[in-house]
Design a protein around this motif. Sequence first.
Motif, PDB file in Angstrom:
ATOM      1  N   VAL A 103     -17.164 -18.722  10.011  1.00 42.26           N
ATOM      2  CA  VAL A 103     -16.306 -19.914   9.680  1.00 42.26           C
ATOM      3  C   VAL A 103     -15.337 -20.309  10.663  1.00 42.26           C
ATOM      4  CG1 VAL A 103     -14.957 -21.248   8.210  1.00 42.26           C
ATOM      5  CG2 VAL A 103     -17.013 -20.251   7.226  1.00 42.26           C
ATOM      6  N   ARG A 104     -15.126 -21.126  11.417  1.00 41.63           N
ATOM      7  CA  ARG A 104     -13.960 -21.354  12.470  1.00 41.63           C
ATOM      8  C   ARG A 104     -13.007 -21.835  11.708  1.00 41.63           C
ATOM      9  NH1 ARG A 104     -14.347 -24.625  16.368  1.00 41.63           N
ATOM     10  NH2 ARG A 104     -15.825 -25.997  15.374  1.00 41.63           N
ATOM     11  N   PHE A 105     -11.792 -21.799  12.362  1.00 41.96           N
ATOM     12  CA  PHE A 105     -10.390 -22.558  11.765  1.00 41.96           C
ATOM     13  C   PHE A 105      -9.891 -23.246  12.766  1.00 41.96           C
ATOM     14  CE2 PHE A 105     -10.031 -20.412   7.648  1.00 41.96           C
ATOM     15  CZ  PHE A 105     -11.043 -19.595   7.502  1.00 41.96           C
ATOM     16  N   GLN A 106      -9.611 -24.273  12.470  1.00 44.48           N
ATOM     17  CA  GLN A 106      -8.755 -25.294  13.345  1.00 44.48           C
ATOM     18  C   GLN A 106      -7.475 -25.560  12.550  1.00 44.48           C
ATOM     19  OE1 GLN A 106     -10.582 -27.375  15.982  1.00 44.48           O
ATOM     20  NE2 GLN A 106      -8.284 -27.753  16.556  1.00 44.48           N
ATOM     21  N   ILE A 107      -6.527 -24.767  13.004  1.00 42.26           N
ATOM     22  CA  ILE A 107      -5.233 -25.000  12.416  1.00 42.26           C
ATOM     23  C   ILE A 107      -4.092 -26.140  13.169  1.00 42.26           C
ATOM     24  CG2 ILE A 107      -5.257 -22.473  11.338  1.00 42.26           C
ATOM     25  CD1 ILE A 107      -3.216 -21.767  13.843  1.00 42.26           C
ATOM     26  N   ARG A 124      -1.247 -26.834   8.479  1.00 39.34           N
ATOM     27  CA  ARG A 124      -0.454 -25.732   8.850  1.00 39.34           C
ATOM     28  C   ARG A 124      -0.968 -24.532   9.746  1.00 39.34           C
ATOM     29  NH1 ARG A 124       4.078 -26.486   4.321  1.00 39.34           N
ATOM     30  NH2 ARG A 124       2.887 -27.938   2.764  1.00 39.34           N
ATOM     31  N   SER A 125      -0.354 -23.344   9.770  1.00 45.43           N
ATOM     32  CA  SER A 125      -0.958 -22.474  10.346  1.00 45.43           C
ATOM     33  C   SER A 125      -1.584 -21.255   9.443  1.00 45.43           C
ATOM     34  CB  SER A 125      -0.013 -21.871  11.494  1.00 45.43           C
ATOM     35  OG  SER A 125       1.060 -20.889  10.322  1.00 45.43           O
ATOM     36  N   MET A 160      -0.666 -30.792  14.714  1.00 46.16           N
ATOM     37  CA  MET A 160       0.602 -30.578  14.211  1.00 46.16           C
ATOM     38  C   MET A 160       1.482 -29.558  14.607  1.00 46.16           C
ATOM     39  SD  MET A 160       0.036 -32.984  11.972  1.00 46.16           S
ATOM     40  CE  MET A 160       0.964 -32.688  10.282  1.00 46.16           C
ATOM     41  N   MET A 161       2.876 -29.527  14.657  1.00 50.09           N
ATOM     42  CA  MET A 161       3.583 -28.436  14.757  1.00 50.09           C
ATOM     43  C   MET A 161       4.595 -28.071  13.613  1.00 50.09           C
ATOM     44  SD  MET A 161       6.271 -30.149  17.574  1.00 50.09           S
ATOM     45  CE  MET A 161       7.278 -31.217  17.108  1.00 50.09           C
TER      46      MET A 161
END
Lengths: 280, 466
Positions: free
Chosen positions: B336-340, B316-317, B363-364
């Motif tokens: 830390v990177r975030f791949q949402i 999710r976001s 995803m959406m």
Amino acid sequence: MHRIVAKKQLAPNIHMIEVEFPPRMVAKIRPGQFVMIRIDEYGERIPLTPAAIDEDKGSLTLIFQEVGRTTRRLGRLREGDLISDVVGPLGTPTEIKRFGTIAVVGGGIGTAFIYPEAKALKEAGNCVVSIIGARSGELLILKEEMKSVSDKFFITTDDGTVGRKGFVTQMLEEVIEMGEKLDLVIAAGPAIMMKSISDLTRRYGIKTIVSLNPIMVDGTGMCGSCRVIVGGETKFACVDGPSFDAHLVDFDHLLSRLKMYSEEEKLASQILEMGNQDGL
Amino acid sequence: MASEARRTAKRQQMPKRAAEERIRDFKEVALGYDIEQAFEEAKRCLQCKSPRCVEGCPVGVDIPHFINKIVERDFNESIRIVKEKNNLPAVSGRVCPQEDQCEAKCVLGRKGEPVAIGALERFVADLELERGAESTISPIATGTRIAIIGSGPAGLTAAGDLAKLGHDVTIFEALHKPGGVLTYGIPEFRLPKAIVEAEIEYVKKLGVRIETNIVVGKTLTIDEIFSMGYRAVFIATGAGSPRFMQIPGENLNDIYSANEFLTRTNLMKAYMFPKYETPIRVGKTVAVIGAGNVAMDAARTALRLGAEDVCVIYRRSEAEMPARIEEVRNAKEEGVRFQILTLPVRYIPTPTGRVGSVECIKMMLGDLDETGRRVPTPVKGSNFQIKVDTVIVAIGQRPNPILANSIPGLEVRKDGTVVTVDSSGKTTKDLVWAGGDIVTGEATVIGAMGAGKKAAASIHRFVSSS
């Protein structure tokens, strides 16, 4: 704390220790189950199968091979020394009942696992055909014990120093070819051996149970380190096993997972041999 | 301070170690208030007549009262007030999601920033631990034996409360060290093990016995516990069984459950390998699947174990992430990177059978689901691969079924949680209570402590009246 009340070297790098354990818990141990031990603050938690138990005395007999740093340090302990933690029994017991004629196959240290099962199966009225093997005669363990619970007893060594020259798998095939009608095969040993036993008995359509030996941490289903693939499903060997239907086990996966820490194990052992306890 | 001044005084920021320094070791990140900061922060409290913050506290700490004692610089009295309700204040002061609980209800928060209740609780608790916490309670022994299964936050809380009432309490713990998730799960840099050990020592000083290496359901049965003379049993075994996504390649080498990754690090001290003999493998590139507090702990642990690039992959976001905002912020500060809006669909091995990359799909977000979060759906044909050396699956834990399955008459749901018949934690089995994650599924430390408290009160009423 659990005192080592007896210790004996069975073969090069293979030891037997008898460790104090509360009688109430000793009484609960069934063939196929294991205990987790931690020798001290620094040791790994390692699974070991009691080869024998003594409820009156309150003790477990554990057989282990020096492989990694923790087992090497365990090998250095003496009678009277203390082991910090022993917890068990863990895992699901092997089904013990009258099956008929059973081949019990132990390779190397796997014989320690298979012995209590062979004993219980014999007591349950089965005809027990035992095959134990090792690389060389000096590495064979529990010969007399296995013989005493077997109707037929065979030994193989890779180099032919004792018994038949060759692998346990070849001996098992010979037993089958000689016309022995087996209702069940139970095997424990190196993963590669269990794989070839499984391939063999699949060809002959004989139900086979193997005791898997994946790397564990807690031994109670908490971490998933010991996950194995059985029948296409992920299982935790520590709670769902360690015994499974051999013909459903993905042995290549098990073989791969067993190698996960080989670099780290080598490093830790080397540092230990160099005498640097801190490893820094 | 006049009321208006209180409203405008700024909330004291807790000092934290700089990100570039803290990612090189496992020492605690948040340093805690000093006395003057605590004093200034405590003065901001409006001392409401009917304080709403207390309603927000699962264990019902008398918050304005303990804060007022800080203003009076009577720190002994302050911690005594906290401990009337909370047996583990140095723990909860660190890991409670105060922003959703006491601080969310603080009146000051309506127009500005709420009082930093958690930081103040930690302050008085730490001050006492520096001296060594003593039990000031000497109840009359009732001789009633009560067994607690599991020494995590629920078990320790219930045990402490029952011991304070004079009962003879034993905790049975499966691992070799007590503390449950506080010991094996939450990392040193967020919750130092010395703090956990000190609070467990306090519970022991209240008279509680802790027996380690006992797996109830395997090495000891509940019937044996009753035959040993225990009058009631509280099950507090938590949610310790890791979930996996069940996608292809998930059992490859170098893919860990967060539980395994954290247990190797925290309980077995793999970060000091090989002096501590349990190994752990962390490659240059690490992917953490999931975005809860456990995922943040795993990501930040991976950095400290030497990873160069740690990426949290979440379907999710950011708005839906279950982790505390504070923990997400800490992780971001540390790099830390975030791949949402990304979901792993399979893992691809290297030639040697280790994980080499993870294939994901974009995803959406669609409509709201029953949890009030927008449902993520895959974007067709958006598959892409990320190269990884290590993967940590942190998508949640479910209760370990060993114990519950071993008790006939105990009603258990499909997901392994234990059914309770009332809010006190009574189960369908006579003389057996349950609370914490084993009942609710994976939740918070303080929620488990609250459940432990309620069960203790109910068990006390039961054994006192029968």
